[in-house]
Design a protein around this motif. Sequence first.
Motif, PDB file in Angstrom:
ATOM      1  N   HIS A  11     -53.748  51.033  78.415  1.00  0.00           N
ATOM      2  CA  HIS A  11     -53.277  52.279  77.799  1.00  0.00           C
ATOM      3  C   HIS A  11     -52.475  53.097  78.820  1.00  0.00           C
ATOM      4  CE1 HIS A  11     -53.427  56.249  75.870  1.00  0.00           C
ATOM      5  NE2 HIS A  11     -53.626  55.579  74.745  1.00  0.00           N
ATOM      6  N   GLN A  12     -51.448  53.765  78.345  1.00  0.00           N
ATOM      7  CA  GLN A  12     -50.548  54.506  79.249  1.00  0.00           C
ATOM      8  C   GLN A  12     -51.236  55.666  79.955  1.00  0.00           C
ATOM      9  OE1 GLN A  12     -50.402  54.554  75.975  1.00  0.00           O
ATOM     10  NE2 GLN A  12     -50.087  56.636  75.231  1.00  0.00           N
ATOM     11  N   LYS A  13     -52.401  56.029  79.472  1.00  0.00           N
ATOM     12  CA  LYS A  13     -53.143  57.115  80.111  1.00  0.00           C
ATOM     13  C   LYS A  13     -53.400  56.824  81.598  1.00  0.00           C
ATOM     14  CE  LYS A  13     -57.293  59.828  79.864  1.00  0.00           C
ATOM     15  NZ  LYS A  13     -58.605  60.055  79.308  1.00  0.00           N
TER      16      LYS A  13
ATOM     17  N   PRO B 111     -48.324  59.167  81.589  1.00  0.00           N
ATOM     18  CA  PRO B 111     -49.399  59.358  80.601  1.00  0.00           C
ATOM     19  C   PRO B 111     -48.969  60.124  79.355  1.00  0.00           C
ATOM     20  CG  PRO B 111     -49.745  60.764  82.518  1.00  0.00           C
ATOM     21  CD  PRO B 111     -48.600  59.857  82.860  1.00  0.00           C
ATOM     22  N   THR B 112     -47.787  60.753  79.386  1.00  0.00           N
ATOM     23  CA  THR B 112     -47.357  61.496  78.203  1.00  0.00           C
ATOM     24  C   THR B 112     -46.487  60.643  77.284  1.00  0.00           C
ATOM     25  OG1 THR B 112     -45.403  62.377  79.319  1.00  0.00           O
ATOM     26  CG2 THR B 112     -47.407  63.695  79.458  1.00  0.00           C
ATOM     27  N   ALA B 113     -46.346  59.346  77.622  1.00  0.00           N
ATOM     28  CA  ALA B 113     -45.513  58.456  76.799  1.00  0.00           C
ATOM     29  C   ALA B 113     -46.184  58.160  75.466  1.00  0.00           C
ATOM     30  CB  ALA B 113     -45.261  57.158  77.547  1.00  0.00           C
ATOM     31  N   ARG B 114     -45.371  57.799  74.517  1.00  0.00           N
ATOM     32  CA  ARG B 114     -45.897  57.287  73.257  1.00  0.00           C
ATOM     33  C   ARG B 114     -46.293  55.840  73.478  1.00  0.00           C
ATOM     34  NH1 ARG B 114     -42.586  59.151  67.808  1.00  0.00           N
ATOM     35  NH2 ARG B 114     -44.521  59.714  66.843  1.00  0.00           N
ATOM     36  N   ASN B 115     -47.271  55.356  72.733  1.00  0.00           N
ATOM     37  CA  ASN B 115     -47.532  53.917  72.809  1.00  0.00           C
ATOM     38  C   ASN B 115     -47.112  53.287  71.499  1.00  0.00           C
ATOM     39  OD1 ASN B 115     -49.738  54.189  70.980  1.00  0.00           O
ATOM     40  ND2 ASN B 115     -51.096  54.669  72.673  1.00  0.00           N
TER      41      ASN B 115
ATOM     42  N   LYS C 173     -41.242  64.608  74.876  1.00  0.00           N
ATOM     43  CA  LYS C 173     -42.465  65.277  74.447  1.00  0.00           C
ATOM     44  C   LYS C 173     -43.691  64.719  75.158  1.00  0.00           C
ATOM     45  CE  LYS C 173     -44.422  66.606  70.013  1.00  0.00           C
ATOM     46  NZ  LYS C 173     -44.538  68.028  70.381  1.00  0.00           N
ATOM     47  N   ASP C 174     -44.715  65.535  75.274  1.00  0.00           N
ATOM     48  CA  ASP C 174     -45.996  65.072  75.812  1.00  0.00           C
ATOM     49  C   ASP C 174     -46.802  64.459  74.668  1.00  0.00           C
ATOM     50  OD1 ASP C 174     -48.471  64.629  76.814  1.00  0.00           O
ATOM     51  OD2 ASP C 174     -48.831  66.681  77.504  1.00  0.00           O
ATOM     52  N   TRP C 175     -46.656  63.157  74.516  1.00  0.00           N
ATOM     53  CA  TRP C 175     -47.319  62.484  73.395  1.00  0.00           C
ATOM     54  C   TRP C 175     -48.806  62.265  73.623  1.00  0.00           C
ATOM     55  CZ3 TRP C 175     -45.157  62.466  68.851  1.00  0.00           C
ATOM     56  CH2 TRP C 175     -43.750  62.526  68.761  1.00  0.00           C
ATOM     57  N   SER C 176     -49.265  62.597  74.836  1.00  0.00           N
ATOM     58  CA  SER C 176     -50.711  62.425  75.071  1.00  0.00           C
ATOM     59  C   SER C 176     -51.500  63.419  74.214  1.00  0.00           C
ATOM     60  CB  SER C 176     -51.042  62.629  76.544  1.00  0.00           C
ATOM     61  OG  SER C 176     -50.890  63.982  76.918  1.00  0.00           O
TER      62      SER C 176
ATOM     63  N   ASP D 216     -51.234  59.188  70.433  1.00  0.00           N
ATOM     64  CA  ASP D 216     -50.965  58.258  71.530  1.00  0.00           C
ATOM     65  C   ASP D 216     -51.947  58.418  72.684  1.00  0.00           C
ATOM     66  OD1 ASP D 216     -47.984  57.219  70.806  1.00  0.00           O
ATOM     67  OD2 ASP D 216     -48.303  59.271  70.181  1.00  0.00           O
TER      68      ASP D 216
END
Lengths: 301, 223
Positions: free
Chosen positions: A105-107, A112-116, B202-205, B209
């Motif tokens: 996971h990108q976290k 970490p703010t990316a879309r997956n 954008k901050d998708w967290s 996501d």
Amino acid sequence: MEQILENGRFAVTAEIGPPKHADAEKVVHHAQLLKGYVDATNITDCQTAVVRMSSIGTGVHVLGAGVEPIVQMTCRDRNRIAIQSDLLAAWSLGMRNVLCLSGDHQKFGNHPTARNVYDVDSMQLIHLVRRMRDEKLFFCGEEIKGAEPRFFVGAVANPFADPFEWRVDRLEKKIDAGAEFIQTQCIYDMERFERFMEMVRERGLDKRAHILAGVTPLKSWKAAKYLQTSVSGMIVPDSIVERLKGAEDGKAEGVNICIEQIKHIKEKIPGVHGVHIMAIAWEEVVPDIVQRAGLYPRPQA
Amino acid sequence: MIVAEQKPLAEIAGMIGDCRKVLFAGCAGCVTVCLSGGEKETEVMATALRMKRQLEGNPLETVTYTATRQCDPEYVDAMADVVKGVDAVVSLACGVGPQYLAARYPDLWVIPAQNTTFAGGSKEHGVWEEFCGLCGQCVLHLTGGICPVIRCSKSILNGPCGGSQYGKCEIGKDVECAWHLIYERLKRLDRLDLMRQYREPKDWSKARDGGPRKVTREDVMIG
């Protein structure tokens, strides 16, 4: 690699981590180091979701240096359109093996703010890559009019994730989907891996796919402790932490443990067809491990 | 509100094919407002399926109940008596309802009657539209009160893209281009400067996501 496995020889694969920049010099250096010691090497796909040179691009450099690449393909960053497009390109560039996995996971990475994406999952990816090869069909069912990518298809299994008893079912599901070789998560809890393999053999899964046991040499007791406490899906017994703690030279002891593990896996655990050495950011230690584990020289395919 | 659409009756019938007694559980929240899972719809669905099974010579016993909300433990707790003795419960709530029921009643087989579709509102009687992308970080103050995250097919933050023509989106002539709407509105309000500014990724967290989300409000916690 496919030939070695099909001929029933004990295979050796390693891993090369692509660089976090646009210079391939180090990758080529690592490939040259590994040449002759491994049958193929995985090229990770932005592992831990940190941006790196793409696995396919890196694979081209590795292949150029004379080592067979296994392109890792995760579902995290590409939808089905990009996945297929990359598969076509990879085959045209000489890649012959693909390892299908979900991806971290990108976290955990540096974006970490990316879309997956996870448009398809690893199970579906295995099935669809096989279908591209076996039926010459795109994921949508449209015919591939021309050369189809004919990958040797791999998948991963983690005997240390939960629920433990479901792990063999999931492995079977991956094999049913079309996985031909399997690389496992790094093994430290040998007893649990042996129980896993016992169930694998009971179902005859070792006859349906080539299982390569994953090992990772540890550099220090701190590294062991970190894996034990901070990485999900890993089990590191205290005995290993203690052994590294007591050692004068942690790195040397880490290599010793890894070699013992490989010998044990090869000699004592039926159904394992090879070993996958994941020396994370420590590629240069692999030749020594292969040699001392009695796996050198490598057979000619 | 959460807008949900009932699954086709034949599909629901298939999911309860081996049941003899089924609870149909409606919800007096959003799905009542969007006319898909309130008391009335629950009665209609139970009756329709009972008649269907009667005609097939395989009678079905039905129980109906409409909870104040299926997304609230206290109202799901209150269903303890009605779930007794049923082979399954068909929930007409949004996707939250079946999960609350499953969590509260571990031995109960739950079936969703709805396809939960979006967060939106009604446009006219019988028409509902999507308005909120539940992204966790609202930008409506920058876009004239029109959401680009969900109403733009590409979730573009610096639009409109090259597919916008005659106010419509490239995906279909019946889809309004959100960025065209944003442009018109900001122009009217003399705030096109907002559209000229570069918007960062954008901050998708904060959205799905980043993993399942949770809101904790210590100020309203009890005990």
